[in-house]
Design an enzyme around this catalytic site. Sequence first.
Site, PDB file in Angstrom:
ATOM      1  N   ASP A  12       0.678  -1.319   0.312  1.00 54.56           N
ATOM      2  CA  ASP A  12       0.225   0.032   0.217  1.00 54.56           C
ATOM      3  C   ASP A  12       0.918   1.542  -0.106  1.00 54.56           C
ATOM      4  O   ASP A  12       2.050   1.091   0.606  1.00 54.56           O
ATOM      5  CB  ASP A  12      -0.797   0.152   0.712  1.00 54.56           C
ATOM      6  CG  ASP A  12      -1.668   0.894   1.248  1.00 54.56           C
ATOM      7  OD1 ASP A  12      -2.224   1.506   0.066  1.00 54.56           O
ATOM      8  OD2 ASP A  12      -3.048   1.188   1.964  1.00 54.56           O
ATOM      9  N   ASN A  68     -11.090  -2.665  -6.220  1.00 55.93           N
ATOM     10  CA  ASN A  68     -10.138  -1.702  -6.679  1.00 55.93           C
ATOM     11  C   ASN A  68     -10.346  -1.407  -8.637  1.00 55.93           C
ATOM     12  O   ASN A  68      -9.996  -0.547  -9.032  1.00 55.93           O
ATOM     13  CB  ASN A  68      -8.242  -2.670  -7.145  1.00 55.93           C
ATOM     14  CG  ASN A  68      -7.455  -2.336  -5.496  1.00 55.93           C
ATOM     15  OD1 ASN A  68      -6.542  -2.762  -5.828  1.00 55.93           O
ATOM     16  ND2 ASN A  68      -7.809  -0.985  -4.726  1.00 55.93           N
TER      17      ASN A  68
HETATM   18  C1  FPP Z   1      -0.771   0.246  -3.465  1.00 59.34           C
HETATM   19  O1  FPP Z   1      -1.195   1.618  -3.443  1.00 59.34           O
HETATM   20  C2  FPP Z   1      -1.123  -0.429  -4.740  1.00 59.34           C
HETATM   21  C3  FPP Z   1      -1.736  -1.772  -5.634  1.00 59.34           C
HETATM   22  C4  FPP Z   1      -3.491  -0.887  -5.581  1.00 59.34           C
HETATM   23  C5  FPP Z   1      -1.498  -2.596  -6.573  1.00 59.34           C
HETATM   24  C6  FPP Z   1      -0.197  -1.893  -6.845  1.00 59.34           C
HETATM   25  C7  FPP Z   1       1.165  -2.830  -7.154  1.00 59.34           C
HETATM   26  C8  FPP Z   1       1.668  -2.801  -8.371  1.00 59.34           C
HETATM   27  C9  FPP Z   1       2.696  -1.606  -8.727  1.00 59.34           C
HETATM   28  C10 FPP Z   1       3.112  -4.226  -7.919  1.00 59.34           C
HETATM   29  C11 FPP Z   1       2.587  -4.787  -8.705  1.00 59.34           C
HETATM   30  C12 FPP Z   1       3.218  -6.181  -8.272  1.00 59.34           C
HETATM   31  C13 FPP Z   1       3.765  -7.209  -9.279  1.00 59.34           C
HETATM   32  C14 FPP Z   1       5.000  -8.329  -9.208  1.00 59.34           C
HETATM   33  C15 FPP Z   1       3.068  -7.530 -10.335  1.00 59.34           C
HETATM   34  P1  FPP Z   1      -2.170   2.439  -3.538  1.00 59.34           P
HETATM   35  O2  FPP Z   1      -2.748   2.776  -4.665  1.00 59.34           O
HETATM   36  O3  FPP Z   1      -3.506   1.749  -2.939  1.00 59.34           O
HETATM   37  O4  FPP Z   1      -1.673   3.795  -2.304  1.00 59.34           O
HETATM   38  P2  FPP Z   1      -2.765   4.497  -1.373  1.00 59.34           P
HETATM   39  O5  FPP Z   1      -3.232   4.577  -1.035  1.00 59.34           O
HETATM   40  O6  FPP Z   1      -1.185   5.503  -0.793  1.00 59.34           O
HETATM   41  O7  FPP Z   1      -3.330   5.691  -2.613  1.00 59.34           O
END
Ligand code: FPP
Length: 249
Positions: free
Chosen positions: A19, A67
């Site tokens: 996160d 998401n």
């Molecule tokens: C959380 O940050 C992350 C995600 C929703 C997913 C994104 C993950 C990756 C790009 C890594 C992928 C890995 C592999 C191995 C394919 P957020 O956007 O929820 O952060 P925030 O809560 O600060 O907005």
Amino acid sequence: MENEKASEKLPRHVGIIMDGNGRWAARKGIMRTNGHTEGLKTARRIVEAASLRGISYLTLFVFSTENWKRAAQEVDFIMSLVKQHLTRELDFYRENHIRIRHTGDITGLAPDIIAEIDEARCGTKDFDGMQVILALNYGGRNAIIRAAQRFLRQSPAMSCGAAAEALNEDELRRNLDNPDVPDPDLIIRTAGEFRTSNFLLWEAAYAEYFITDKFWPDFSVEDFDAALASYAARERRFGANAKIGPAKR
Ligand code: FPP
């Protein structure tokens, strides 16, 4: 690892709620998508570190069933990153004998992503090193419901009452996406939130949690080692009594 004790009590299965990509980007005044790009680099580093340390299973929470509520542009970007990662890093996974698996509702993903996941799964299925489980279109409640549905579909001849009697913990577990994968021992969550966010609800019943304020793009191999050391120092009781000295009279 410096801490000898930590290697003695290594978690077999680590789950990570990655996160804070968005907040990391916002702090820097750059686009959220840049946060995801950096987040992917962190994931690559941590996969490598986990494999080197002898972790057997690593589940990464890449994209949740919730998401989809995000802007289409962000969703598309995350999916393209996943695709890109699976294409570009397949050699890395092969060289390190890492097996790639998936958990989540695969039917809800776009055909090109499904094809990429299948390619990675098939191309690494015989590897006996660490298993990386990508939780993509994953929700813990959805996973439990799908497991129950699988169970019921396999028992069509049973009356409702008989099926209800036959459903127990072992049967539900047998019908999860990856029934052979042991429950997570340790769940790491970055960006300081104290919640499960629907991650491995069934499997994490007795998991230890490690929560850090660091945003996922800033999460380092040292932070990962700190989580492992924290886990090694804990007493897991699975509901039993704590080990304490004899009671004072
Ligand atoms: C959380 O940050 C992350 C995600 C929703 C997913 C994104 C993950 C990756 C790009 C890594 C992928 C890995 C592999 C191995 C394919 P957020 O956007 O929820 O952060 P925030 O809560 O600060 O907005």
